[in-house]
Each structure stands twice: as C-alpha cells, then as structure tokens.
Design a protein around this motif. Structure first.
Motif, PDB file in Angstrom:
ATOM      1  N   SER A  43      25.330   5.685 -24.822  1.00 24.67           N
ATOM      2  CA  SER A  43      24.822   7.196 -24.750  1.00 24.67           C
ATOM      3  C   SER A  43      26.259   7.650 -25.890  1.00 24.67           C
ATOM      4  O   SER A  43      27.518   7.562 -25.585  1.00 24.67           O
ATOM      5  CB  SER A  43      25.176   8.065 -23.676  1.00 24.67           C
ATOM      6  N   THR A  44      25.706   8.615 -26.963  1.00 21.41           N
ATOM      7  CA  THR A  44      26.566   9.167 -27.884  1.00 21.41           C
ATOM      8  C   THR A  44      27.866  10.184 -27.087  1.00 21.41           C
ATOM      9  O   THR A  44      29.057  10.204 -27.210  1.00 21.41           O
ATOM     10  CB  THR A  44      26.229   9.638 -29.209  1.00 21.41           C
ATOM     11  N   ASP A  45      26.891  10.758 -25.981  1.00 25.72           N
ATOM     12  CA  ASP A  45      28.035  11.755 -25.511  1.00 25.72           C
ATOM     13  C   ASP A  45      28.998  11.006 -24.550  1.00 25.72           C
ATOM     14  O   ASP A  45      30.169  11.434 -24.711  1.00 25.72           O
ATOM     15  CB  ASP A  45      27.142  12.579 -24.306  1.00 25.72           C
ATOM     16  N   VAL A  46      28.686  10.069 -24.010  1.00 22.03           N
ATOM     17  CA  VAL A  46      29.862   9.175 -23.166  1.00 22.03           C
ATOM     18  C   VAL A  46      30.994   8.737 -24.142  1.00 22.03           C
ATOM     19  O   VAL A  46      32.224   8.833 -23.927  1.00 22.03           O
ATOM     20  CB  VAL A  46      29.204   8.053 -22.392  1.00 22.03           C
ATOM     21  N   GLU A  47      30.515   8.122 -25.318  1.00 23.84           N
ATOM     22  CA  GLU A  47      31.391   7.678 -26.438  1.00 23.84           C
ATOM     23  C   GLU A  47      32.221   8.635 -26.827  1.00 23.84           C
ATOM     24  O   GLU A  47      33.280   8.486 -26.964  1.00 23.84           O
ATOM     25  CB  GLU A  47      30.558   7.132 -27.576  1.00 23.84           C
ATOM     26  N   ASN A  48      31.614   9.840 -27.187  1.00 20.14           N
ATOM     27  CA  ASN A  48      32.413  10.985 -27.544  1.00 20.14           C
ATOM     28  C   ASN A  48      33.431  11.625 -26.538  1.00 20.14           C
ATOM     29  O   ASN A  48      34.660  11.787 -26.885  1.00 20.14           O
ATOM     30  CB  ASN A  48      31.473  12.433 -28.256  1.00 20.14           C
ATOM     31  N   TYR A  49      32.999  11.719 -25.459  1.00 17.59           N
ATOM     32  CA  TYR A  49      33.848  12.112 -24.377  1.00 17.59           C
ATOM     33  C   TYR A  49      35.139  11.079 -24.278  1.00 17.59           C
ATOM     34  O   TYR A  49      36.258  11.661 -24.183  1.00 17.59           O
ATOM     35  CB  TYR A  49      33.032  12.347 -23.073  1.00 17.59           C
ATOM     36  N   VAL A  50      34.890   9.699 -24.165  1.00 19.54           N
ATOM     37  CA  VAL A  50      35.816   8.685 -24.036  1.00 19.54           C
ATOM     38  C   VAL A  50      36.772   8.643 -25.081  1.00 19.54           C
ATOM     39  O   VAL A  50      37.988   8.693 -24.863  1.00 19.54           O
ATOM     40  CB  VAL A  50      35.205   7.431 -23.647  1.00 19.54           C
ATOM     41  N   GLN A  51      36.090   8.498 -26.439  1.00 22.29           N
ATOM     42  CA  GLN A  51      36.872   8.776 -27.622  1.00 22.29           C
ATOM     43  C   GLN A  51      37.983  10.057 -27.561  1.00 22.29           C
ATOM     44  O   GLN A  51      39.319  10.022 -27.877  1.00 22.29           O
ATOM     45  CB  GLN A  51      36.202   8.610 -28.600  1.00 22.29           C
ATOM     46  N   SER A  52      37.435  11.109 -27.288  1.00 21.81           N
ATOM     47  CA  SER A  52      38.098  12.264 -27.250  1.00 21.81           C
ATOM     48  C   SER A  52      39.019  12.369 -26.217  1.00 21.81           C
ATOM     49  O   SER A  52      40.476  12.657 -26.424  1.00 21.81           O
ATOM     50  CB  SER A  52      37.401  13.413 -26.849  1.00 21.81           C
ATOM     51  N   ALA A  53      38.983  11.830 -25.252  1.00 20.35           N
ATOM     52  CA  ALA A  53      40.040  11.668 -23.969  1.00 20.35           C
ATOM     53  C   ALA A  53      41.205  10.634 -24.523  1.00 20.35           C
ATOM     54  O   ALA A  53      42.110  10.995 -24.098  1.00 20.35           O
ATOM     55  CB  ALA A  53      39.368  11.231 -22.797  1.00 20.35           C
ATOM     56  N   LYS A  54      40.668   9.625 -25.024  1.00 21.42           N
ATOM     57  CA  LYS A  54      41.695   8.440 -25.611  1.00 21.42           C
ATOM     58  C   LYS A  54      42.636   9.141 -26.729  1.00 21.42           C
ATOM     59  O   LYS A  54      43.935   9.035 -26.685  1.00 21.42           O
ATOM     60  CB  LYS A  54      40.997   7.348 -26.233  1.00 21.42           C
ATOM     61  N   THR A  55      41.981   9.975 -27.501  1.00 23.43           N
ATOM     62  CA  THR A  55      42.836  10.765 -28.634  1.00 23.43           C
ATOM     63  C   THR A  55      43.637  11.588 -27.901  1.00 23.43           C
ATOM     64  O   THR A  55      45.003  11.639 -28.254  1.00 23.43           O
ATOM     65  CB  THR A  55      41.737  11.369 -29.454  1.00 23.43           C
ATOM     66  N   ILE A  56      43.475  12.393 -26.874  1.00 26.19           N
ATOM     67  CA  ILE A  56      44.286  13.147 -26.056  1.00 26.19           C
ATOM     68  C   ILE A  56      45.509  12.534 -25.514  1.00 26.19           C
ATOM     69  O   ILE A  56      46.510  12.829 -25.587  1.00 26.19           O
ATOM     70  CB  ILE A  56      43.625  14.178 -24.824  1.00 26.19           C
ATOM     71  N   VAL A  57      45.328  11.572 -24.787  1.00 25.33           N
ATOM     72  CA  VAL A  57      46.171  10.861 -24.302  1.00 25.33           C
ATOM     73  C   VAL A  57      46.967  10.004 -25.162  1.00 25.33           C
ATOM     74  O   VAL A  57      48.208  10.037 -25.009  1.00 25.33           O
ATOM     75  CB  VAL A  57      45.719   9.454 -23.431  1.00 25.33           C
ATOM     76  N   ASP A  58      46.533   9.559 -26.333  1.00 25.79           N
ATOM     77  CA  ASP A  58      47.365   8.867 -27.171  1.00 25.79           C
ATOM     78  C   ASP A  58      48.159   9.611 -28.310  1.00 25.79           C
ATOM     79  O   ASP A  58      49.271   9.330 -28.448  1.00 25.79           O
ATOM     80  CB  ASP A  58      46.614   8.039 -28.285  1.00 25.79           C
ATOM     81  N   SER A  59      47.734  10.785 -28.667  1.00 30.21           N
ATOM     82  CA  SER A  59      48.524  11.488 -29.550  1.00 30.21           C
ATOM     83  C   SER A  59      48.780  13.101 -29.198  1.00 30.21           C
ATOM     84  O   SER A  59      49.264  13.972 -29.790  1.00 30.21           O
ATOM     85  CB  SER A  59      47.561  11.519 -30.949  1.00 30.21           C
ATOM     86  N   GLY A  60      47.710  13.493 -27.956  1.00 31.92           N
ATOM     87  CA  GLY A  60      47.805  14.807 -27.714  1.00 31.92           C
ATOM     88  C   GLY A  60      47.056  15.796 -28.548  1.00 31.92           C
ATOM     89  O   GLY A  60      47.240  17.004 -28.401  1.00 31.92           O
ATOM     90  N   ASP A  61      46.389  15.257 -29.261  1.00 36.96           N
ATOM     91  CA  ASP A  61      45.512  16.135 -30.349  1.00 36.96           C
ATOM     92  C   ASP A  61      44.110  16.544 -29.814  1.00 36.96           C
ATOM     93  O   ASP A  61      43.537  15.607 -29.231  1.00 36.96           O
ATOM     94  CB  ASP A  61      45.163  15.198 -31.466  1.00 36.96           C
ATOM     95  N   PHE A  62      43.999  17.928 -29.657  1.00 40.66           N
ATOM     96  CA  PHE A  62      42.836  18.206 -29.043  1.00 40.66           C
ATOM     97  C   PHE A  62      41.720  18.686 -30.098  1.00 40.66           C
ATOM     98  O   PHE A  62      40.556  18.979 -29.850  1.00 40.66           O
ATOM     99  CB  PHE A  62      43.210  19.563 -28.396  1.00 40.66           C
ATOM    100  N   ASP A  63      42.008  18.486 -31.433  1.00 40.24           N
ATOM    101  CA  ASP A  63      41.037  18.386 -32.474  1.00 40.24           C
ATOM    102  C   ASP A  63      40.177  17.198 -32.711  1.00 40.24           C
ATOM    103  O   ASP A  63      40.344  16.684 -33.767  1.00 40.24           O
ATOM    104  CB  ASP A  63      41.862  19.076 -33.765  1.00 40.24           C
ATOM    105  N   THR A  64      39.157  16.938 -31.859  1.00 40.31           N
ATOM    106  CA  THR A  64      38.682  15.767 -32.114  1.00 40.31           C
ATOM    107  C   THR A  64      37.069  16.098 -32.163  1.00 40.31           C
ATOM    108  O   THR A  64      36.751  17.276 -31.567  1.00 40.31           O
ATOM    109  CB  THR A  64      38.974  14.735 -30.935  1.00 40.31           C
ATOM    110  N   LYS A  65      36.194  15.291 -32.543  1.00 37.84           N
ATOM    111  CA  LYS A  65      34.913  15.762 -32.491  1.00 37.84           C
ATOM    112  C   LYS A  65      34.196  15.948 -31.197  1.00 37.84           C
ATOM    113  O   LYS A  65      33.321  16.764 -31.126  1.00 37.84           O
ATOM    114  CB  LYS A  65      34.085  14.121 -33.143  1.00 37.84           C
TER     115      LYS A  65
END
Length: 126
Positions: A43-65
């Motif tokens: 699911s692209t939704d699951v992939e987007n959610y997980v990738q966004s969460a990983k970005t937040i954890v790794d860099s604190g960046d909330f500006d993700t797809k």
C-alpha cells in the motif's frame, strides 16, 4: 435488548477483545507470509506513513510527502512509537490496541447518543 446498563461494559469489552484477536490474527498471517518490505509495498499509504515517520525520527523534518498528503497526526504517532523502539512490529501492535480503544469509544458514544443496542451494534461493526 440488553435490560441492564451494567451489562453494557462486559459486552463492549468483549467486542474490544474480539477486535484485538481478529486484528492480531490478521497481523500474524500477513507477517508470516511476507517480508516487511513486501508489507510496506502493498500500500502506498502504508509506505508513505512509515517513510514519513522514519524521516521525523531521523531528522525531525515534518516536511515530507506523507505529511503533506495526510497531515501530521498519524505519521507523528508512528514516529513516537519508532522513537521508543526500533522493533518493526511495534507500530502495528500499537495500531491494534488503538483500534480496540476506538471500538470502545464508538460503543460508548453511540450508546449515549442513541441507545445501548445501537452502541453495541456500532462497536461490533467497527
């Protein structure tokens, strides 16, 4: 019809437990047959959610797809869980428990809004 309001809680709790059992069983079946990459890719939704969460954890960046599409709530929830532990099943387990809590809330809300029977039916349909 349930004659006594004291019977409402055992029925709603039973429905929440059934929710946990059914969703945990599905989770087990899916994870036994697929790798984590396959699960995320289904699911692209699951992939987007997980990738966004990983970005937040790794860099604190909330500006993700994912956040731009869905908003910050659920990716931030996943990021918090991923921050607490890198165990991959943990976000899914948290979602299962959150779903059971939602079942209870729906049952309580509809019971207060309409009646006990409608609350139990609504919780059961969730």
């Amino acid at each position: 019809m349930i004659p006594d309001s004291s019977l409402r809680w055992p029925v709603l709790l039973s429905l929440a437990i059934v929710t946990i059992i059914l969703r945990a069983s599905l989770f087990y079946l899916v994870t036994e047959q697929n790798s984590w990459e396959q699960i995320y890719a289904q699911s692209t939704d699951v992939e987007n959610y997980v990738q966004s969460a990983k970005t937040i954890v790794d860099s604190g960046d909330f500006d993700t797809k994912g956040i731009n599409i869905f908003g910050p709530g659920y990716p931030t929830f996943l990021a918090l869980i991923m921050f607490l532990s890198d165990w991959q099943p943990l976000p899914f387990i948290a979602q299962i428990l959150l779903s059971a809590l939602t079942t209870l809330c729906i049952g309580i809300f509809v019971t207060r809004l309409i009646n006990r029977r409608a609350g139990i039916i609504a919780a059961g349909l969730h």
